[in-house]
Design an enzyme around this catalytic site. Structure first.
Site, PDB file in Angstrom:
ATOM      1  N   VAL A 103       0.833  -1.202   0.000  1.00 64.51           N
ATOM      2  CA  VAL A 103       0.000   0.000   0.000  1.00 64.51           C
ATOM      3  C   VAL A 103       0.864   1.247   0.000  1.00 64.51           C
ATOM      4  O   VAL A 103       0.635   2.191  -0.772  1.00 64.51           O
ATOM      5  CB  VAL A 103      -0.967  -0.002   1.206  1.00 64.51           C
ATOM      6  CG1 VAL A 103      -1.795   1.280   1.228  1.00 64.51           C
ATOM      7  CG2 VAL A 103      -1.886  -1.219   1.150  1.00 64.51           C
TER       8      VAL A 103
ATOM      9  N   HIS B 293      -3.654 -16.010  10.137  1.00 64.56           N
ATOM     10  CA  HIS B 293      -4.350 -16.806   9.122  1.00 64.56           C
ATOM     11  C   HIS B 293      -3.382 -17.882   8.648  1.00 64.56           C
ATOM     12  O   HIS B 293      -2.222 -17.599   8.331  1.00 64.56           O
ATOM     13  CB  HIS B 293      -4.766 -15.863   7.988  1.00 64.56           C
ATOM     14  CG  HIS B 293      -5.053 -16.516   6.677  1.00 64.56           C
ATOM     15  ND1 HIS B 293      -6.065 -17.420   6.500  1.00 64.56           N
ATOM     16  CD2 HIS B 293      -4.470 -16.369   5.456  1.00 64.56           C
ATOM     17  CE1 HIS B 293      -6.091 -17.794   5.235  1.00 64.56           C
ATOM     18  NE2 HIS B 293      -5.128 -17.181   4.586  1.00 64.56           N
TER      19      HIS B 293
ATOM     20  N   TYR C 223      -8.627 -22.039   0.319  1.00 67.06           N
ATOM     21  CA  TYR C 223      -8.256 -21.657  -1.042  1.00 67.06           C
ATOM     22  C   TYR C 223      -6.908 -22.296  -1.379  1.00 67.06           C
ATOM     23  O   TYR C 223      -6.147 -22.696  -0.488  1.00 67.06           O
ATOM     24  CB  TYR C 223      -8.194 -20.136  -1.213  1.00 67.06           C
ATOM     25  CG  TYR C 223      -7.155 -19.424  -0.381  1.00 67.06           C
ATOM     26  CD1 TYR C 223      -5.835 -19.333  -0.812  1.00 67.06           C
ATOM     27  CD2 TYR C 223      -7.502 -18.811   0.824  1.00 67.06           C
ATOM     28  CE1 TYR C 223      -4.869 -18.669  -0.062  1.00 67.06           C
ATOM     29  CE2 TYR C 223      -6.555 -18.146   1.582  1.00 67.06           C
ATOM     30  CZ  TYR C 223      -5.235 -18.073   1.136  1.00 67.06           C
ATOM     31  OH  TYR C 223      -4.292 -17.412   1.881  1.00 67.06           O
TER      32      TYR C 223
ATOM     33  N   VAL D 219      -5.933  -2.828   4.302  1.00 63.87           N
ATOM     34  CA  VAL D 219      -6.022  -2.992   2.852  1.00 63.87           C
ATOM     35  C   VAL D 219      -5.271  -4.263   2.453  1.00 63.87           C
ATOM     36  O   VAL D 219      -4.085  -4.399   2.738  1.00 63.87           O
ATOM     37  CB  VAL D 219      -5.414  -1.781   2.122  1.00 63.87           C
ATOM     38  CG1 VAL D 219      -5.578  -1.943   0.608  1.00 63.87           C
ATOM     39  CG2 VAL D 219      -6.065  -0.483   2.596  1.00 63.87           C
ATOM     40  N   TRP D 220      -5.958  -5.185   1.819  1.00 64.83           N
ATOM     41  CA  TRP D 220      -5.324  -6.407   1.345  1.00 64.83           C
ATOM     42  C   TRP D 220      -4.666  -6.153  -0.010  1.00 64.83           C
ATOM     43  O   TRP D 220      -4.994  -5.179  -0.707  1.00 64.83           O
ATOM     44  CB  TRP D 220      -6.348  -7.541   1.248  1.00 64.83           C
ATOM     45  CG  TRP D 220      -6.921  -7.937   2.574  1.00 64.83           C
ATOM     46  CD1 TRP D 220      -6.683  -7.353   3.789  1.00 64.83           C
ATOM     47  CD2 TRP D 220      -7.843  -9.010   2.826  1.00 64.83           C
ATOM     48  NE1 TRP D 220      -7.389  -7.987   4.778  1.00 64.83           N
ATOM     49  CE2 TRP D 220      -8.109  -9.016   4.222  1.00 64.83           C
ATOM     50  CE3 TRP D 220      -8.453  -9.965   2.017  1.00 64.83           C
ATOM     51  CZ2 TRP D 220      -8.964  -9.941   4.813  1.00 64.83           C
ATOM     52  CZ3 TRP D 220      -9.302 -10.885   2.598  1.00 64.83           C
ATOM     53  CH2 TRP D 220      -9.559 -10.880   3.988  1.00 64.83           C
ATOM     54  N   VAL D 221      -3.768  -7.036  -0.400  1.00 65.73           N
ATOM     55  CA  VAL D 221      -3.098  -6.914  -1.699  1.00 65.73           C
ATOM     56  C   VAL D 221      -4.132  -6.788  -2.815  1.00 65.73           C
ATOM     57  O   VAL D 221      -3.960  -6.017  -3.766  1.00 65.73           O
ATOM     58  CB  VAL D 221      -2.186  -8.131  -1.949  1.00 65.73           C
ATOM     59  CG1 VAL D 221      -1.644  -8.104  -3.370  1.00 65.73           C
ATOM     60  CG2 VAL D 221      -1.024  -8.142  -0.951  1.00 65.73           C
TER      61      VAL D 221
ATOM     62  N   ASP E 291     -28.217  13.258   1.442  1.00 65.44           N
ATOM     63  CA  ASP E 291     -29.421  14.085   1.402  1.00 65.44           C
ATOM     64  C   ASP E 291     -29.866  14.331   2.837  1.00 65.44           C
ATOM     65  O   ASP E 291     -29.699  13.485   3.717  1.00 65.44           O
ATOM     66  CB  ASP E 291     -30.529  13.468   0.550  1.00 65.44           C
ATOM     67  CG  ASP E 291     -30.985  12.102   1.034  1.00 65.44           C
ATOM     68  OD1 ASP E 291     -30.273  11.457   1.839  1.00 65.44           O
ATOM     69  OD2 ASP E 291     -32.067  11.668   0.604  1.00 65.44           O
TER      70      ASP E 291
ATOM     71  N   GLY F 264     -31.681  16.348   9.786  1.00 64.62           N
ATOM     72  CA  GLY F 264     -31.797  14.901   9.671  1.00 64.62           C
ATOM     73  C   GLY F 264     -30.790  14.416   8.640  1.00 64.62           C
ATOM     74  O   GLY F 264     -30.866  14.795   7.464  1.00 64.62           O
TER      75      GLY F 264
ATOM     76  N   GLU G 165     -43.243  13.333  12.174  1.00 59.58           N
ATOM     77  CA  GLU G 165     -42.139  12.827  12.973  1.00 59.58           C
ATOM     78  C   GLU G 165     -42.154  13.605  14.282  1.00 59.58           C
ATOM     79  O   GLU G 165     -42.136  14.844  14.275  1.00 59.58           O
ATOM     80  CB  GLU G 165     -40.800  13.018  12.252  1.00 59.58           C
ATOM     81  CG  GLU G 165     -40.664  12.169  11.003  1.00 59.58           C
ATOM     82  CD  GLU G 165     -39.347  12.401  10.276  1.00 59.58           C
ATOM     83  OE1 GLU G 165     -38.576  13.290  10.708  1.00 59.58           O
ATOM     84  OE2 GLU G 165     -39.087  11.710   9.287  1.00 59.58           O
TER      85      GLU G 165
END
Length: 819
Positions: free
Chosen positions: A20, A230, A264, A361-363, A549, A563, A646
């Site tokens: 990264v 892992h 995997y 962040v993974w490869v 919004d 809101g 409301e």
């Protein structure tokens, strides 16, 4: 998405020379930044973090469009890089196989996601899967999903290639520099202190991987990241692979994923590497990891625990019988990063200006994230929507170390699980509850979770009402986290009156002598109205993209209640607020009940001495009053398309408000209704949900909310970008679709086909209980967004006919709300 453009002459220090940090240095220098220093505690090009041991799998397809976009760019960029004639990306493709009916169905859904996001994918039968991977026992599999453009990123080579490019543009990379402090002054970073000297800095980017929380702590910025180990193992040499693969590229077969067993596989020339998520979570404290020179292998490589891998080996031998003649020759427990929601953490700190994160962040997503952060730093905004990754997406209730650890571990457990789009995390719950929670539980509320809040989706107390509702049967996927009770609750809302808990929606108080001018400058609609006015408006970025919004209620001359959609809105406003404006998040100390339905006035009027008639209390108006003994701010709004209000009050009075409304409503047949009915009703009315239906990648005219833009009110953020744009010039549109078959359903993110080819994707969908068929909103080219146009939506591999409809589907003349 905070952060603004930074002068490219600024002094930048990047902490971490993993994939990264190297990618970011390359992206920044390619954009004209020159004073870029990358500090690494280990040796360069194999510094000992996750990059140094990553197997390099790049599967692009994800339920998250952002993650798919990140991965796509990573493939594109690394495919263009080579070092000493060796490619940095090996496009062997990917193959995900199914050994269960549930997984096979999920691969059909994933093929739809691939089509939505523009990734090539094909579903294959067992025989074709075995052609791609001859060692597979095809008798065990039902089929597979082949993604030919996926492959293996060679992270260390890609790092080296980008170091060389960035260095040629003036960047410098310094290894063996351990960061010991981040200096700050006046709310900004000023320098990075290392064991070998101090580096003045205007901008510091933490790209330290699983050490990120330690760097963040030095800067006073909590980083919600939990490192976990892992398992990865390699077999001995296999006769089946002898002479098959070029040792320089290592692999020729697709990356194989056996997600039914959390496994995997990839080739390492004549061996197979096996990665496992099947074991117990193994959390790691980064502060306790050894320094590079003290580590037996490297800091991120922990000793292999064979007992955790035993079941995975057995599963592997069953899938790939040739492994039975081999064994695990080497293995390690590799450390990498997880967050509470499994997404990266990027963006600039608001509290410590100039301190940026590019963490978790993974490869797979490395180059894509680096590009987004570089764009953000250079231009003030990323070129794509990254709200799912923004540091400020987490609420305060989600920032405790215990929460980050617990949910980070759960993210690990769920990496290969089939996750339903409505599926909540199971623990820690309940975390945040509204004052009405005790009553909701008495009514048999079925709760899902969002932003830590328990949100009732329907109430079992309303089950008798559902007995008379006729609905088509649902498939198992769409029936999950759903009940026909929602249909009954929607009907009662349309015919009588219902109470909705709107407490989880973010509420901000904006006050001070500069409040009006500030909100006028930040939003698109005209807010210079008398106190008591409520206005629907938009937050835009500089490029005219929709950041959010809002509904803005002017309660007095200098006091507004806003809101909002979440913490990103609070962050954005705080970043831009001048000294004479005060902004406070009042959500935790307040609550809200939506009282909606044709009998709403009959319920509320006897409880107050103020006039709630249409003439005295018009639509999109607000007033402070009392409901019984409870002081409330009442706003005449409706996101279900029915008459109502409301009603806001403080948290301590919330239960009294609910009980007052409930007791008075019995004679009118009042019920409590949940989010499932709410979503159906709002789609029938055509109301947008930010983050689903529209993001910064869309402008107001494309999204169908151009009515909230007043170009003649004076300048506002994003106005210049909208010059010359209109609904007529929009090349794509958020489009209302109805499914032709009243029994058909879709859930969201499915691809939409026009003239037989993928043309867009569904954003939101729900069965419309009033109109008797599923309503879906989708992004489509303007040419296909014409009412009456026939399209198809792909749902689990089936092409479902749908038709573009004029919106709104329900009460287009607004007669029910304005009465």
């Amino acid at each position: 998405m905070g952060g603004g453009p930074v002068n490219t002459d600024a002094r930048v220090v990047i902490v971490g020379a993993g994939i990264v940090g190297c990618s970011l240095a390359d992206e920044l220098t390619a954009r004209g930044w020159r004073d870029v220093t990358v500090l690494e505690q280990g040796p360069l090009l194999a510094p000992g973090g996750s990059t140094s041991h990553a197997p390099g799998l790049v599967f692009q397809t994800s339920p998250s469009k952002a993650l798919t976009d990140f991965a796509r760019y990573t493939v594109e960029k690394f495919s263009s890089l080579e070092v000493d004639g060796l490619p940095c990306f090996n496009p062997v493709g990917g193959l995900e196989i199914a050994t269960s009916e549930e997984r096979w169905a999920d691969l059909h859904r994933k093929a739809g996601l691939a089509a939505s996001w523009g990734v090539r994918a094909e579903l294959l039968g067992p025989a074709r899967c075995a052609e791609l991977w001859p060692m597979l026992d095809q008798e065990r599999i039902l089929g597979g999903l082949h993604t030919p453009d996926d492959g293996l990123a060679r992270a260390l080579l890609a790092s080296r290639a980008q170091v060389e490019r960035a260095t040629a543009h003036g960047a410098r990379f310094l290894d063996r520099h351990t960061v010991t402090a981040i200096e700050r002054e006046g709310g900004r970073v000023t320098a990075v202190v290392t064991d070998r000297g101090t580096f003045p800095a205007d901008v510091v980017v933490s790209a330290a991987g699983f050490w990120g929380p330690l760097i963040g702590e030095m800067a006073g910025v909590p980083v919600p990241l939990q490192p976990l180990a892992h398992q990865y193992a390699k077999t001995g040499p296999l006769p089946e692979l002898a002479g098959v693969n070029d040792p320089r590229t290592e692999a020729s077969k697709p990356i194989l994923r056996f997600q039914d067993r959390d496994l995997y596989y990839r080739e390492h020339t004549d061996r197979i590497g096996i990665g496992s998520y099947a074991h117990r979570p193994l959390p790691v404290d980064p502060a306790r990891l050894p320094a590079y020179d003290d580590a037996p292998v490297m800091p991120s490589s922990l000793p292999f625990t064979p007992e955790d891998f035993a079941a995975s080996w057995e599963d592997s031998v069953q899938l790939l019988p040739a492994l039975g003649a081999s064994r695990v020759e080497e293995g390690f427990n590799g450390v990498f990063s997880f967050t509470p929601d499994g997404m990266p953490v990027i963006g600039e700190s608001r509290e410590v200006r100039g301190f940026w994160l590019a963490e978790a962040v993974w490869v797979t997503h490395s180059a894509g994230v680096a590009r987004a952060v570089a764009e953000w730093m250079t231009d003030g905004r990323p070129g794509m929507d990254v709200h799912e990754c923004d540091l400020y997406r987490f609420e305060d209730a989600q920032r405790s170390p215990d929460y980050v650890t617990e949910r980070g571990q759960q993210s690990f457990v769920e990496v290969y699980d089939v996750i339903h789009p409505l599926q909540p995390m199971e623990q820690p719950r309940p975390l945040r509850v509204s004052p009405f929670h005790v009553r909701q539980r008495e009514l048999g509320g079925y709760f899902l979770e969002a932003a830590g809040w328990e949100r009732p989706h329907w109430y079992e107390a309303n089950a008798p009402l559902a007995e008379s509702v006729e609905l088509p049967p649902r498939d198992a996927w769409s029936a999950r986290y759903w009940s026909p009770i929602a249909a009954a609750e929607a009907r009662v809302t349309r015919e009588r009156v219902a109470l909705y808990d709107m407490t989880p929606l973010k509420r901000l108080a904006v006050s001070g002598p500069g409040a009006l001018d500030f909100l006028q400058r930040m939003t698109t609609n005209q807010l210079a109205k008398k106190p008591g006015a409520v206005t629907y408006t938009l937050l835009l970025d500089e490029a005219g993209g929709i950041r959010s919004d809002l509904t803005v209620a002017r309660l007095s001359e200098h006091h507004f209640q806003v809101g909002a959609n979440g913490g990103l809105d609070l962050d954005w406003l705080l970043r831009h607020a001048p000294d004479d404006v005060h902004i406070a998040d009042i959500t935790p100390g307040t609550c809200c009940v939506g009282v909606w339905g044709p009998l709403a006035r009959e319920l509320v009027q006897p409880l107050t001495r103020d006039d709630f008639s249409h003439g005295a209390f018009g639509y999109f108006k607000a007033r402070q009053t009392f409901i019984g003994h409870v002081p409330v701010t009442a706003m005449r709004l409706s996101y279900v398309g029915e008459l109502g209000w409301e009603l806001y009050t403080t948290a301590d009075m919330g239960l009294r408000l609910w009980d007052t409304l409930w007791e008075a409503g019995q004679r009118h047949g009042v019920i409590a209704a949940g989010r499932s009915a709410f979503n159906s009703l709002r789609l029938e009315k055509g109301y947008r949900a930010w983050g689903h239906d529209m993001t910064t990648e869309h402008d107001p005219y494309e999204a169908g909310v151009g009515f909230a833009v007043r170009m003649n009110k004076g300048d506002f953020l994003g106005r210049a970008a909208l010059e010359g744009r209109s609904e007529e010039t929009a090349a794509r549109r958020l489009t209302c679709l109805t499914l032709d078959d009243p029994a058909a359903v879709v859930m969201g993110k499915e691809p939409v086909y026009a003239d037989g080819v993928p043309a867009g994707y569904v954003t939101s969908a729900s069965y419309g209980y009033t109109i008797g068929r599923t309503v879906a909103y989708a992004w489509l080219p303007a040419a296909a967004a014409v009412p009456g146009t026939a399209v198809h939506i792909e749902y689990f591999g089936e092409k479902v006919p749908a038709t573009v409809a004029a919106e709104p589907l329900f009460d287009p003349r607004m007669e029910r709300i304005r009465r």
